[in-house]
Design an enzyme around this catalytic site. Structure first.
Site, short mmCIF file in Angstrom:
data_model
loop_
_atom_site.label_atom_id
_atom_site.label_comp_id
_atom_site.label_asym_id
_atom_site.label_seq_id
_atom_site.Cartn_x
_atom_site.Cartn_y
_atom_site.Cartn_z
N GLU A 3 0.83 -1.21 0.00
CA GLU A 3 0.00 0.00 0.00
C GLU A 3 0.86 1.26 0.00
OE1 GLU A 3 -2.88 -0.40 -0.76
OE2 GLU A 3 -3.15 -2.50 -0.22
N ASP A 12 3.66 -4.83 -5.46
CA ASP A 12 4.00 -6.16 -4.95
C ASP A 12 5.51 -6.31 -4.78
OD1 ASP A 12 1.43 -7.10 -4.75
OD2 ASP A 12 1.45 -8.19 -6.65
#
Length: 692
Positions: free
Chosen positions: A532, A596
């Site tokens: 995030e 990621d």
């Protein structure tokens, strides 16, 4: 129901206070007794008796250096085939199952009051199959009649505004959004919309599979018209008209990759300029009928789409527009209409498009529907039952540790100048962490809900939310607002608000185990917290500053270096395929892939400077670094249908779970070292990519 609950993306999970206490400076600020307790807990996790790796999920026949995802998840997938009522089934579906059980119990417990009673009544009406059957088309009969009465295109703005009032997505979207150039203010926003198939490419591609899918779509639309009372001839003609109108909209729409550049959807103009650009559609009529506040400035996301829409409404026969609008009313309502409509809708949009063989149980669909429409009324009860204050405090501390790792990552980046690094740190320090639920709960006092009118309840709930949204136009941005409900199993980063958000729904077992192995918890939870944070610096997020404004704060050289590194990631993932020959779109998935890769690296950094600095012992035969990578990979274990994988590849900004696990690990020399992979192994990329 409308929301596909399994369409989960990225997520983050809580860690205990001991896990988050990785910096001496923060420890020194603790009360001595509390510090000693946290040190003891940290030591316990640093030397676990058993790891949190799910041993029976492994497929030890596979070399982890060949296919790490299969090694980590092969056993799990073998024991967990996709249920008939799912398009996919993964580890975080397990979290959702637990949450839905809690939500169902909340909704079915008698004696509720206030907003919780409204949620219970909403759910009860949704569950009442007999009443839905007996109601027939009553809830939409007046709307269908109004559509049929349309004779003059000049009346179209008023009709569309009415349909939009309860979320029927016809022709375009209109609402409020933060001004990209001044993130403190809400402005009116006009954007493309109105398609029924998942993406514009479904209307435009000419390959055999796409042509056959469109044939089935037209047959489905004709079937629905016939169920609503049309003659076979009229149903067939109307279905053809629907496809023609939607194809015209799709042709004018901007593709998903282009829309990833936020500058491409920023076109601020006056209402007068918009009207001059589209003389055949009265936007003042529309805004008045929509009960929008008076405004002069509006962002027109895709001006060429709006121009094409204007040409469409002036050239297409009124009968064709009416067919399209009737279809949108019927399609949007189908799941809460009698069984013949709901079954037909499922047959095409779930069975044909995603491979799902059976509908989910009615209770699960109705829980999802209630969470969609009264999410904070239901969420307040969920938080009281399933989310304690300690979890929130623990999560906030863990986020700070991951932020510390990212600060170090930025500072050490060899490709960034000092000027850009300074601005990046300013933005990172400004990120607001929001955990669990909103500070102020939404008030549903004016929403009317009854136990005998499921579709009417949805219409009123949609109108309630629509009015709340439109009232924002011209007002300051509410930075405390959430765009996910508290029970949602997901997480997100908001570029306009520069905040990271972790709903209570994802902060649940089984992913986080209190007192469990720190290495696995960092791999499963810390990596997604880092995910995030990395979104603030991916190909989209990097274009917004610390206040959430769309502003270029990069030097030209640093921006060029970023694009080169991002292109490496895009090319890597574009080389991956699903279902044999369907390629992932590396540009569409670039932001998620960047996050990621960055998130996993940040988790490893935070672990190695924290509990990993003191623990090198093997547990269950795995070193701490191996367990961290396994924690990451096993969080993505999933069984999925090929149709769902193709749909995801075509429309979703997230890659297939296999590549979410393998892609980042293959770029990390730390993974190669942890598993002693030789150069040239499939999990060792010779041209490894790295942004963060």
């Amino acid at each position: 129901m409308r929301r596909q609950a399994v369409a989960l993306t990225f997520f983050a999970l809580p860690l205990a206070a001991a896990l988050s206490a990785t910096h001496d400076a923060s420890l020194s600020r603790e009360h001595p007794a509390r510090e000693d307790g946290r040190r003891a807990a940290l030591a316990a996790q640093s030397s676990p008796k058993a790891s949190s790796v799910q041993i029976d999920a492994l497929d030890r026949r596979i070399d982890p250096c060949s296919d790490f995802y299969q090694f980590a998840c092969g056993g799990w997938m073998a024991k967990n085939p996709v249920p008939a009522d799912r398009r996919s089934f993964g580890r975080f579906t397990e979290v959702e199952e637990r949450n839905f059980t809690i939500l169902r119990r909340i909704l079915e417990t008698p004696g509720a009051e206030g907003d919780r009673k409204k949620a219970a009544d909403y759910y009860a009406a949704c569950m009442d199959d007999a009443r839905i059957e007996s109601n027939g088309l009553t809830a939409i009969a007046a709307d269908l009649a109004t559509v049929d009465e349309l004779t003059n295109p000049d009346d179209l703005p008023v009709l569309v505004a009415h349909l939009h009032s309860y979320a029927v997505p016809a022709l375009f979207t209109f609402g409020a959004r933060p001004d990209a150039r001044d993130a403190t203010a809400e402005i009116a926003n006009l954007d493309q919309g109105g398609l029924s198939l998942p993406d514009r490419e479904y209307y435009l591609k000419s390959d055999e599979r796409s042509v056959e899918l469109r044939r089935k779509y037209v047959a489905h639309v004709a079937q629905v018209f016939a169920l609503a009372g049309a003659t076979p001839e009229n149903a067939t003609a109307s279905a053809a008209a629907v496809l023609a109108v939607e194809t015209a909209l799709a042709t004018a729409a901007v593709d998903r990759v282009t829309r990833r550049d936020p500058t491409m959807t920023q076109h601020l103009m006056t209402l007068n300029d918009l009207q001059a650009m589209t003389p055949n559609f009265s936007w003042r009529k529309y805004a008045t009928a929509a009960d929008a506040p008076r405004f002069q400035a509006i962002n027109v996301a895709v001006p060429d789409y709006v121009k094409a829409l204007d040409a469409l409404v002036s050239s297409v026969p009124v009968a064709d527009l009416k067919a399209y609008l009737r279809w949108k009313v019927l399609h949007d309502s189908a799941d809460l209409l009698p069984k013949t409509f709901a079954d037909a809708n499922f047959d095409f949009f779930s069975r044909t498009l995603t491979g799902q063989q059976e509908q989910e149980p009615r209770w699960r669909r109705c829980v999802s529907e209630t969470d969609d429409q009264l999410g904070e009324a239901l969420g307040k009860a969920f938080v009281a039952e399933a989310f304690g204050p300690q979890a929130k405090a623990d999560m906030l501390r863990m986020v700070q540790d991951i932020k510390g790792a990212m600060r170090q990552d930025i500072d050490l980046a060899p490709w960034m100048s000092g000027e850009t690094k300074k601005a990046a740190i300013v933005k990172l320090d400004a990120v607001v962490d929001r955990i669990g639920y909103p500070d102020t709960w939404r008030d549903y006092a004016t929403l009317r809900v009854t136990r005998d009118d499921a579709l009417g309840n949805r219409q009123r709930a949609s109108a309630f939310d629509r009015a709340r949204t439109l009232k924002k136009i011209g007002q300051p941005v509410d930075r405390g607002e959430w765009s996910m409900t508290p029970a949602t199993v997901n997480a997100y980063y908001s570029a306009a608000r520069n905040n990271i958000n972790f709903p209570a729904g994802i902060l649940q077992p089984p992913f986080y185990k209190p007192g469990g192995d720190a290495a696995v918890n960092y791999g499963a939870a810390g990596a997604v917290i880092g995910h995030e944070l990395s979104h603030g610096f991916d190909d989209q997020g990097r274009k917004f500053d610390a206040q959430g404004n769309l502003r270029d704060w990069w030097t030209a050289a640093d921006a060029n270096a970023f694009e080169q590194r991002a292109s490496c990631v895009a090319d890597q993932y574009s080389g991956y395929t699903v279902d044999g020959d369907t390629h992932i779109n590396g540009r569409l998935t670039l932001g998620e892939n960047t996050a990621d890769n960055g998130g996993l690296r940040l988790a490893l950094m935070a672990y190695l400077t924290g509990p990993g600095a003191r623990n090198k012992a093997k547990v269950d035969g795995f070193t701490p670094e191996q367990r961290l990578f396994l924690g990451w990979a096993q969080s993505w274990c999933e069984s999925t249908r090929p149709e769902a994988e193709r749909l995801k590849a075509a429309t979703n900004p997230h890659s297939s779970n296999r590549y979410r696990a393998n892609g980042p690990a293959s770029n990390m020399p730390e993974f190669q070292k942890a598993f002693a992979c030789k150069a040239g192994a499939p999990m060792v990329r010779g041209d490894a990519c790295r942004v963060w």
